[in-house]
Design an enzyme around this catalytic site. Sequence first.
Site, PDB file in Angstrom:
ATOM      1  N   GLY A  48      20.350  30.231 -24.346  1.00  0.00           N
ATOM      2  CA  GLY A  48      20.360  29.523 -23.716  1.00  0.00           C
ATOM      3  C   GLY A  48      18.960  30.118 -22.142  1.00  0.00           C
ATOM      4  O   GLY A  48      18.218  29.319 -22.239  1.00  0.00           O
ATOM      5  N   GLU A 103      19.822  34.975 -17.652  1.00  0.00           N
ATOM      6  CA  GLU A 103      20.597  33.433 -17.987  1.00  0.00           C
ATOM      7  C   GLU A 103      20.444  32.718 -17.532  1.00  0.00           C
ATOM      8  O   GLU A 103      19.472  32.453 -16.041  1.00  0.00           O
ATOM      9  CB  GLU A 103      22.191  34.661 -17.154  1.00  0.00           C
ATOM     10  CG  GLU A 103      23.241  33.116 -18.046  1.00  0.00           C
ATOM     11  CD  GLU A 103      24.174  33.453 -18.945  1.00  0.00           C
ATOM     12  OE1 GLU A 103      22.874  33.068 -19.820  1.00  0.00           O
ATOM     13  OE2 GLU A 103      25.051  34.153 -19.670  1.00  0.00           O
ATOM     14  N   ASP A 104      20.610  31.887 -18.709  1.00  0.00           N
ATOM     15  CA  ASP A 104      20.162  30.115 -17.544  1.00  0.00           C
ATOM     16  C   ASP A 104      21.142  29.399 -16.662  1.00  0.00           C
ATOM     17  O   ASP A 104      20.688  29.185 -16.656  1.00  0.00           O
ATOM     18  CB  ASP A 104      20.335  29.407 -19.107  1.00  0.00           C
ATOM     19  CG  ASP A 104      22.284  29.963 -20.040  1.00  0.00           C
ATOM     20  OD1 ASP A 104      23.016  30.299 -19.391  1.00  0.00           O
ATOM     21  OD2 ASP A 104      21.695  29.226 -21.238  1.00  0.00           O
ATOM     22  N   ASP A 107      28.708  29.802 -14.742  1.00  0.00           N
ATOM     23  CA  ASP A 107      29.281  28.757 -14.852  1.00  0.00           C
ATOM     24  C   ASP A 107      30.935  29.208 -14.394  1.00  0.00           C
ATOM     25  O   ASP A 107      31.058  30.140 -12.964  1.00  0.00           O
ATOM     26  CB  ASP A 107      30.206  27.679 -16.011  1.00  0.00           C
ATOM     27  CG  ASP A 107      30.920  26.838 -15.997  1.00  0.00           C
ATOM     28  OD1 ASP A 107      31.230  26.903 -15.038  1.00  0.00           O
ATOM     29  OD2 ASP A 107      31.441  26.331 -17.013  1.00  0.00           O
ATOM     30  N   LYS A 135      26.645  27.305 -10.726  1.00  0.00           N
ATOM     31  CA  LYS A 135      27.077  26.079 -10.651  1.00  0.00           C
ATOM     32  C   LYS A 135      28.681  27.241 -10.057  1.00  0.00           C
ATOM     33  O   LYS A 135      29.173  27.757 -10.303  1.00  0.00           O
ATOM     34  CB  LYS A 135      28.318  26.566 -12.178  1.00  0.00           C
ATOM     35  CG  LYS A 135      27.868  24.880 -12.633  1.00  0.00           C
ATOM     36  CD  LYS A 135      27.972  24.622 -13.875  1.00  0.00           C
ATOM     37  CE  LYS A 135      27.570  23.561 -14.571  1.00  0.00           C
ATOM     38  NZ  LYS A 135      28.794  23.302 -15.604  1.00  0.00           N
ATOM     39  N   PHE A 156      28.551  18.803 -16.203  1.00  0.00           N
ATOM     40  CA  PHE A 156      27.660  19.127 -17.552  1.00  0.00           C
ATOM     41  C   PHE A 156      25.975  19.674 -17.549  1.00  0.00           C
ATOM     42  O   PHE A 156      25.826  17.884 -17.890  1.00  0.00           O
ATOM     43  CB  PHE A 156      28.478  18.709 -18.736  1.00  0.00           C
ATOM     44  CG  PHE A 156      28.006  19.997 -20.085  1.00  0.00           C
ATOM     45  CD1 PHE A 156      28.609  21.352 -19.867  1.00  0.00           C
ATOM     46  CD2 PHE A 156      27.403  18.920 -21.191  1.00  0.00           C
ATOM     47  CE1 PHE A 156      28.028  22.063 -20.969  1.00  0.00           C
ATOM     48  CE2 PHE A 156      26.696  20.358 -21.939  1.00  0.00           C
ATOM     49  CZ  PHE A 156      27.015  21.248 -22.107  1.00  0.00           C
ATOM     50  N   VAL A 157      25.225  20.106 -17.806  1.00  0.00           N
ATOM     51  CA  VAL A 157      23.558  19.714 -17.668  1.00  0.00           C
ATOM     52  C   VAL A 157      23.290  20.303 -18.834  1.00  0.00           C
ATOM     53  O   VAL A 157      23.787  21.469 -19.684  1.00  0.00           O
ATOM     54  CB  VAL A 157      23.064  20.231 -16.822  1.00  0.00           C
ATOM     55  CG1 VAL A 157      23.474  19.957 -14.900  1.00  0.00           C
ATOM     56  CG2 VAL A 157      23.367  21.959 -16.343  1.00  0.00           C
ATOM     57  N   ASP A 163      21.987  23.745 -24.188  1.00  0.00           N
ATOM     58  CA  ASP A 163      22.756  22.134 -25.047  1.00  0.00           C
ATOM     59  C   ASP A 163      23.440  21.931 -24.799  1.00  0.00           C
ATOM     60  O   ASP A 163      24.378  21.870 -24.198  1.00  0.00           O
ATOM     61  CB  ASP A 163      22.223  23.000 -26.345  1.00  0.00           C
ATOM     62  CG  ASP A 163      23.709  23.515 -26.372  1.00  0.00           C
ATOM     63  OD1 ASP A 163      24.554  24.496 -25.668  1.00  0.00           O
ATOM     64  OD2 ASP A 163      24.793  23.853 -27.743  1.00  0.00           O
ATOM     65  N   ARG A 169      17.941  21.533 -26.324  1.00  0.00           N
ATOM     66  CA  ARG A 169      17.667  23.098 -25.135  1.00  0.00           C
ATOM     67  C   ARG A 169      15.925  22.507 -25.126  1.00  0.00           C
ATOM     68  O   ARG A 169      15.339  23.539 -24.365  1.00  0.00           O
ATOM     69  CB  ARG A 169      17.879  24.101 -26.990  1.00  0.00           C
ATOM     70  CG  ARG A 169      19.517  24.156 -26.577  1.00  0.00           C
ATOM     71  CD  ARG A 169      19.265  25.936 -26.721  1.00  0.00           C
ATOM     72  NE  ARG A 169      20.984  26.032 -28.293  1.00  0.00           N
ATOM     73  CZ  ARG A 169      21.129  26.427 -27.650  1.00  0.00           C
ATOM     74  NH1 ARG A 169      21.676  26.704 -26.166  1.00  0.00           N
ATOM     75  NH2 ARG A 169      22.845  26.878 -27.844  1.00  0.00           N
TER      76      ARG A 169
END
Length: 184
Positions: A48, A103-104, A107, A135, A156-157, A163, A169
């Site tokens: 990601g 990191e993307d 969570d 998040k 959820f994005v 993805d 992506r």
Amino acid sequence: MSKPSLADAIAETLFSREQIDAKIAELSTTIEDDYRDKNPLVIGILSGCYPFMADLTRALDIQLEVDFMACSSYEGTTKSSGVVRILKDLNTSIENRHVLIVEDIIDTGLTLKYLVENLQTRHPASIEICTLLDKHEARSENVQVRYRGFVCPNKFVVGYGLDYDGHFRNLPYIGVLKPEVYSS
Ligand code: 5GP
């Protein structure tokens, strides 16, 4: 008839390309100040991270090196026990290096908690985390995030590296999918 578009699947744009670019410019100024003359090793967490890693490192006008790791965290019982499997390890030794993890999204924090603990055993000079999205409402682990792009709602994005089932992506911005995409 107009061409089908990835955007047709998006219910709402959360962070536009312009907002992402502006945020990267802001983050890169701070990171340059903190890492000038430290030759950091910037570690992207695949898959990601790839657009963010590329855009962020190109915005950093300092000497640095890059490397990548890939890992998978398990759902269900193993996920709750914090088990993360390293699928691709680093090519580089991090001993005495200043490490910046890119990191993307964070969570629960389980993945990064595991990775930071794993990397600490390799005796780096320092380890910090840069995440585009945080998040934080979903956080169950205590993970110190030094550089944060956006606080992300607990939805959820997809897009800009993130993805759904391997897709989206390559969407150039971050959004939320239409409910029918999940049911199809
Ligand atoms: P954590 O270990 O912090 O719970 O999860 C981190 C990983 O979960 C991220 O690297 C990403 O792969 C995935 N993830 C968490 N939230 C989202 C989301 O909203 N969208 C997507 N596409 N992936 C997510």
